[in-house]
Design an enzyme around this catalytic site. Structure first.
Site, PDB file in Angstrom:
ATOM      1  N   ARG A   1       0.849  -1.179   0.000  1.00  0.00           N
ATOM      2  CA  ARG A   1       0.000   0.000   0.000  1.00  0.00           C
ATOM      3  C   ARG A   1       0.895   1.243   0.000  1.00  0.00           C
ATOM      4  NH1 ARG A   1      -2.129  -3.645   3.807  1.00  0.00           N
ATOM      5  NH2 ARG A   1      -4.259  -4.341   3.361  1.00  0.00           N
TER       6      ARG A   1
ATOM      7  N   HIS B   1      -2.232   3.704  -6.729  1.00  0.00           N
ATOM      8  CA  HIS B   1      -2.722   2.529  -5.998  1.00  0.00           C
ATOM      9  C   HIS B   1      -2.933   1.338  -6.930  1.00  0.00           C
ATOM     10  CE1 HIS B   1      -4.724   0.240  -2.859  1.00  0.00           C
ATOM     11  NE2 HIS B   1      -5.682  -0.033  -3.709  1.00  0.00           N
TER      12      HIS B   1
ATOM     13  N   ARG C   1      -0.385  -1.609  -6.771  1.00  0.00           N
ATOM     14  CA  ARG C   1      -0.642  -2.718  -5.826  1.00  0.00           C
ATOM     15  C   ARG C   1      -1.681  -3.665  -6.417  1.00  0.00           C
ATOM     16  NH1 ARG C   1      -1.325  -4.767  -0.483  1.00  0.00           N
ATOM     17  NH2 ARG C   1      -3.502  -4.973   0.120  1.00  0.00           N
TER      18      ARG C   1
ATOM     19  N   HIS D   1      -4.085  -8.919   4.310  1.00  0.00           N
ATOM     20  CA  HIS D   1      -5.533  -8.876   4.550  1.00  0.00           C
ATOM     21  C   HIS D   1      -5.930  -9.860   5.652  1.00  0.00           C
ATOM     22  CE1 HIS D   1      -7.026  -6.165   1.457  1.00  0.00           C
ATOM     23  NE2 HIS D   1      -6.192  -6.703   0.599  1.00  0.00           N
TER      24      HIS D   1
ATOM     25  N   TYR E   1      -9.161 -11.552  -6.525  1.00  0.00           N
ATOM     26  CA  TYR E   1      -8.061 -11.698  -7.481  1.00  0.00           C
ATOM     27  C   TYR E   1      -8.015 -13.119  -8.044  1.00  0.00           C
ATOM     28  CZ  TYR E   1      -6.374  -7.138  -6.054  1.00  0.00           C
ATOM     29  OH  TYR E   1      -6.272  -5.796  -5.825  1.00  0.00           O
TER      30      TYR E   1
END
Length: 395
Positions: A204, A312, A315, A338, A347
């Site tokens: 991030r 962003h 990422r 996460h 994903y």
């Protein structure tokens, strides 16, 4: 005016022609309904409902709900445990901008689904985006959930509008492997490793901007994520822990980008273990707000041919590339930082769709090859017959 005689409570017709309801609470004190009723049957029905709630132990004293939503929500944000400074600032801004001007002066006990629906419709009608309205709705719902479950000020949450919490953001772009490498080449030397590390280590912005020399082992290819920068209005850059416990992690850096990282450390980072890895020319932390101008982002992505790309999205690209390796949900969660498998599964779902497309393309090629072979096989007997006939003619 005369009051109606009932086993529980009383109904009284006012001079206005409307009906007033009074009833005793469990403590013996008399309460009045918050509103009067146009018909006596409606008043009787209200008393029947209140009596049933008391018998089931579900009745809540309406006097306790005589606190305005604005005051209650303000205390909720102040007293909520575990909120990060950036989250507190975001909640206060959302409350002041989109909730309090419409509902802040309304008592909790007077909130109902119809009023919430009208509030949301007003937001959208005044040009507030669906995404922002969804954020405001989720905050309001969270506040009122506490009022129901913890403080017992309300019997049920009036935020019951299907789909109001959904943002449905547009799909963000991702880069191909070649595009990601090309973008790094388009950067100035000082920021080339920043693009590579953010992308291929799946970091991030707050995490990569807070990296210190002591967090990077360029020999073994490991990066330790233990802190993050957060920009707080009025407070500036605030250094703190990652957004969740899962954010504390060690990430392996692909060996192919380690030379660029080593070059960057040697050229731009002091030997002090606490020295920031990525800074501006003045050696200070990079603010997200001036990132684009500082590193020439817009010009670079314009040359790349992806003008709508955000930082962003690097990422996002890295996560997508990681998912294509066939990593498990748990492995992707650990790399992305996460707590929930939801993001990793998104994903994986995208990768699964790509894999199905590959399988379909291969299947189509197999079918084409089989048709070709079948056609060739069918033409052999015909060729043999023609050759035989030609032989007879020559004889």
């Amino acid at each position: 005016m005369a009051a109606g005689r009932r086993r529980f409570g009383s109904v009284r017709k006012r001079e206005s022609g409307r009906y007033q309801v009074r009833y005793p609470g469990p403590d013996g004190r008399q309460r009045s309904a918050p509103d009067t009723f146009a018909r006596k049957t409606d008043a009787d029905r209200y008393l029947t409902m209140i009596e049933a709630q008391m018998m089931r132990g579900e009745w809540i004293d309406p006097e306790r709900a005589k606190v305005t939503l604005g005051d209650y929500a303000d205390r909720w944000i102040t007293q909520r445990p575990g909120l990060r400074p950036r989250t507190v600032a975001l909640y206060r801004w959302t409350l002041g901008k989109h909730i309090a001007p419409y509902l802040g002066g309304v008592d909790l006990g007077r909130l109902d689904t119809a009023l919430i629906r009208e509030w949301r419709a007003n937001l959208l009608g005044n040009g507030v985006s669906v995404s922002m309205a969804a954020k405001a709705y989720r905050l309001l719902r969270a506040v009122l959930t506490t009022a129901v479950n913890e403080d017992e000020l309300l019997r049920k949450n009036p935020c019951r509008i299907p789909g109001a919490d959904q943002e449905k953001p547009a799909e963000r772009p991702t880069l191909s492997m070649g595009q990601a490498l090309k973008l790094a080449e388009l950067m100035e030397d000082r920021y080339r490793a920043l693009v590579l590390v953010t992308t291929f280590a799946c970091l991030r912005w707050g995490e990569v901007s807070a990296l210190q020399r002591q967090d990077v082992d360029a020999d073994s290819g490991l990066i330790r994520v233990r802190q993050t920068y957060t920009e707080i209005r009025g407070a500036g850059l605030v250094l703190g822990p990652p957004k969740s416990r899962a954010g504390l992690r060690t990430v392996s850096v692909p060996a192919a980008i380690l030379p660029a990282l080593r070059t960057h450390l040697a050229a731009y980072v002091d030997d002090d273990p606490t020295a920031l890895v990525f800074t501006g020319p003045n050696g200070r932390p990079i603010w997200r707000g001036n990132l684009n101008q500082l590193i020439g982002w817009s010009a670079a992505v314009g040359k790349l041919g992806v003008p709508g790309l955000h930082f962003h999205d690097l990422r996002h690209t890295g996560n997508t590339l990681a998912a294509r390796t066939g990593a498990s949900t748990r492995e992707l969660m650990a790399r992305m930082g996460h707590d929930s498998p939801q993001a990793a599964m998104i994903y994986q779902h995208a990768t699964a769709e790509a894999d199905r497309a590959i399988a379909q393309a291969v299947s189509d090629a197999v079918k084409a090859e089989r048709r070709k072979a079948k056609k060739a096989a069918a033409s052999k007997p015909e060729k043999k017959a023609k050759d035989k006939e030609a032989g007879k003619n020559r004889a």
